[in-house]
Motif scaffolding. Structure first.
Motif, mmCIF file in Angstrom:
data_model
loop_
_atom_site.group_PDB
_atom_site.id
_atom_site.type_symbol
_atom_site.label_atom_id
_atom_site.label_comp_id
_atom_site.label_asym_id
_atom_site.label_seq_id
_atom_site.Cartn_x
_atom_site.Cartn_y
_atom_site.Cartn_z
ATOM 1 N N TYR A 159 -50.995 -36.435 84.807
ATOM 2 C CA TYR A 159 -50.526 -36.086 83.457
ATOM 3 C C TYR A 159 -50.935 -34.662 83.094
ATOM 4 O O TYR A 159 -50.119 -33.884 82.559
ATOM 5 N N CYS A 160 -52.162 -34.296 83.403
ATOM 6 C CA CYS A 160 -52.598 -32.922 83.130
ATOM 7 C C CYS A 160 -51.868 -31.919 84.018
ATOM 8 O O CYS A 160 -51.478 -30.828 83.552
ATOM 9 N N LEU A 161 -51.650 -32.277 85.278
ATOM 10 C CA LEU A 161 -50.974 -31.370 86.200
ATOM 11 C C LEU A 161 -49.515 -31.148 85.800
ATOM 12 O O LEU A 161 -49.031 -30.000 85.770
ATOM 13 N N LEU A 162 -48.826 -32.225 85.489
ATOM 14 C CA LEU A 162 -47.421 -32.094 85.114
ATOM 15 C C LEU A 162 -47.256 -31.418 83.758
ATOM 16 O O LEU A 162 -46.247 -30.745 83.520
ATOM 17 N N SER A 163 -48.210 -31.597 82.872
ATOM 18 C CA SER A 163 -48.132 -30.908 81.584
ATOM 19 C C SER A 163 -48.188 -29.396 81.756
ATOM 20 O O SER A 163 -47.606 -28.638 80.959
ATOM 21 N N LEU A 164 -48.892 -28.925 82.802
ATOM 22 C CA LEU A 164 -48.958 -27.494 83.079
ATOM 23 C C LEU A 164 -47.742 -26.993 83.853
ATOM 24 O O LEU A 164 -47.363 -25.818 83.711
ATOM 25 N N MET A 165 -47.140 -27.841 84.653
ATOM 26 C CA MET A 165 -46.027 -27.417 85.489
ATOM 27 C C MET A 165 -44.673 -27.533 84.806
ATOM 28 O O MET A 165 -43.786 -26.711 85.046
ATOM 29 N N VAL A 166 -44.499 -28.545 83.973
ATOM 30 C CA VAL A 166 -43.198 -28.813 83.361
ATOM 31 C C VAL A 166 -43.031 -27.951 82.114
ATOM 32 O O VAL A 166 -43.932 -27.887 81.257
ATOM 33 N N THR A 167 -41.870 -27.298 82.012
ATOM 34 C CA THR A 167 -41.570 -26.454 80.849
ATOM 35 C C THR A 167 -40.297 -26.855 80.131
ATOM 36 O O THR A 167 -40.084 -26.471 78.983
ATOM 37 N N ARG A 168 -39.440 -27.653 80.758
ATOM 38 C CA ARG A 168 -38.136 -27.968 80.172
ATOM 39 C C ARG A 168 -38.137 -29.257 79.360
ATOM 40 O O ARG A 168 -37.285 -29.441 78.507
ATOM 41 N N SER A 169 -39.025 -30.148 79.649
ATOM 42 C CA SER A 169 -39.055 -31.435 78.951
ATOM 43 C C SER A 169 -40.493 -31.793 78.627
ATOM 44 O O SER A 169 -41.432 -31.168 79.134
ATOM 45 N N GLN A 170 -40.632 -32.820 77.817
ATOM 46 C CA GLN A 170 -41.957 -33.265 77.399
ATOM 47 C C GLN A 170 -42.477 -34.343 78.345
ATOM 48 O O GLN A 170 -41.774 -35.278 78.687
ATOM 49 N N VAL A 171 -43.717 -34.190 78.756
ATOM 50 C CA VAL A 171 -44.351 -35.145 79.668
ATOM 51 C C VAL A 171 -45.110 -36.170 78.847
ATOM 52 O O VAL A 171 -45.906 -35.816 77.966
ATOM 53 N N THR A 172 -44.873 -37.443 79.114
ATOM 54 C CA THR A 172 -45.577 -38.532 78.443
ATOM 55 C C THR A 172 -46.451 -39.269 79.456
ATOM 56 O O THR A 172 -46.089 -39.395 80.633
ATOM 57 N N PHE A 173 -47.582 -39.732 78.975
ATOM 58 C CA PHE A 173 -48.519 -40.430 79.862
ATOM 59 C C PHE A 173 -47.922 -41.734 80.372
ATOM 60 O O PHE A 173 -48.160 -42.123 81.523
ATOM 61 N N GLY A 174 -47.154 -42.416 79.544
ATOM 62 C CA GLY A 174 -46.553 -43.678 79.972
ATOM 63 C C GLY A 174 -45.552 -43.485 81.097
ATOM 64 O O GLY A 174 -45.494 -44.294 82.040
ATOM 65 N N ALA A 175 -44.752 -42.424 81.027
ATOM 66 C CA ALA A 175 -43.781 -42.173 82.089
ATOM 67 C C ALA A 175 -44.482 -41.822 83.402
ATOM 68 O O ALA A 175 -44.056 -42.254 84.487
#
Length: 267
Positions: A173-189
Motif C-alpha cells: 500500500y505504501c509502495l503503490l501510493s508512491l508509484m501510482v499517480t493516475r488513480s487513488q490507491v485503497t488498502f482494501g483493493a
C-alpha cells in the motif's frame, strides 16, 4: 389474680331501679393533653366541572360522545388494512425491493469468479472496476485453505500466514501510493489483489501433501508457483491502478512476498 372492674363498678351505688351510670374517667396518674389546630384557611369545595371543561375532550362535549367517531375514521382504517394486504405499507412484500444478502455483505460471486480466473490466467484481460473492488471474501477463503492444507501436513502456520500477509499489504500500500499517480490507491483493493494471487500457493501446498517438494523437484515447482503469483499480482496491480510500463517494477517485490509463503509451504 387482680380483678378489674366488674359489672357493678360502673354503678353509683349498686344496681338500682333508676339504672344511673357513672361515666367519670378513671385517673391514671397523668393529665391527657389534646392539641388543638387553628384552621384559618377557608374550605373551598372542589369544582369538578372546571376539570371537565379544561380537559381536551376532542369534540366529545365533556362526556363520551359516540357520534364523534364517524364513518370516516373507520373508512381510513379499512383502507389502510386493504393497502397492507395489497403489498403496501407494513406488508412483507416491501422486502422484495431490497438487495440480496450477499450484496449487502459486500460479497459479489461474479467478481470473485472473475478475479479467480484472472489469477489462474495472467494473460486474460479483466475489467478495472472489478479489480478495484475491495472484496475480502476470496482472500480469506484462500488464506484459510492454505492454512488448512498445511495443517494436514502437520504444520500450524495460521499466524505466519496472517502475519506475513498483513505486513505485505501495508508495504505494498505504501509502495503503490508512491508509484501510482493516475488513480487513488485503497488498502482494501491492495489486500484483495494480494489475497487472490495467493491461489498458486494453495496449489503448491496441495502438491506438498501428495509428494515431497524439498528436493530439486520441489525447488522447480516452488519457483514456478512464485513466478505465477508475481506475474498475476503485478498484472492485476497494473490494470487496477493504470500503471503503464510499471508491471516489471512491481513484480519483483511481489516475488519476494510470495517467496516467503513458499518457504512456509516447503519447510
Amino acid at each position: 389474680m387482680a380483678q378489674f372492674g366488674g359489672p357493678n363498678d360502673f354503678y353509683a351505688s349498686g344496681p338500682s331501679a333508676d339504672a344511673s351510670y357513672n361515666f367519670d374517667m378513671p385517673e391514671f396518674g397523668q393529665e391527657l393533653n389534646f392539641q388543638t389546630f387553628d384552621n384559618t384557611q377557608p374550605t373551598v369545595p372542589p369544582n369538578y366541572d372546571a376539570a371537565y371543561n379544561n380537559a381536551p375532550t376532542q369534540g366529545l362535549g365533556g362526556f363520551y360522545d359516540p357520534t364523534a367517531y364517524t364513518d370516516t375514521s373507520f373508512a381510513q382504517d379499512k383502507s389502510f388494512k386493504q393497502t397492507s394486504a395489497a403489498g403496501g405499507v407494513g406488508s412483507g412484500n416491501a422486502f422484495e425491493d431490497e438487495p440480496p444478502l450477499l450484496e449487502e455483505l459486500g460479497i459479489n460471486p461474479n467478481h470473485i469468479f472473475q478475479k479467480t480466473l484472472a489469477v489462474l490466467n495472467p494473460l486474460r484481460g479483466t475489467d478495472q472496476q472489478i479489480l478495484q473492488d475491495t472484496d475480502m471474501a476470496g482472500p480469506l477463503v484462500f488464506c484459510l485453505t492454505l492454512g488448512g492444507i498445511l495443517l494436514l501436513s502437520g504444520k500450524v502456520t495460521f499466524s505466519y500466514i496472517y502475519g506475513i500477509g498483513v505486513m505485505g499489504c501495508i508495504f505494498f500500500y505504501c509502495l503503490l501510493s508512491l508509484m501510482v499517480t493516475r488513480s487513488q490507491v485503497t488498502f482494501g483493493a491492495v489486500a484483495s489483489v494480494l489475497g487472490y494471487c495467493l491461489l498458486p500457493m494453495v496449489v503448491l501446498s496441495g502438491i506438498n501433501i501428495l509428494i515431497t517438494i524439498q528436493g530439486t523437484l520441489g525447488l522447480i515447482v516452488s519457483g514456478i508457483a512464485i513466478f505465477w503469483c508475481a506475474i498475476s499480482a503485478s498484472k492485476l496491480f497494473a490494470t487496477a491502478f493504470s500503471m503503464d510500463h510499471q508491471q516489471l517494477l512491481i513484480a519483483y517485490p511481489c516475488a519476494m512476498l510470495y517467496g516467503g509463503f513458499a518457504l512456509i509451504t516447503i519447510y
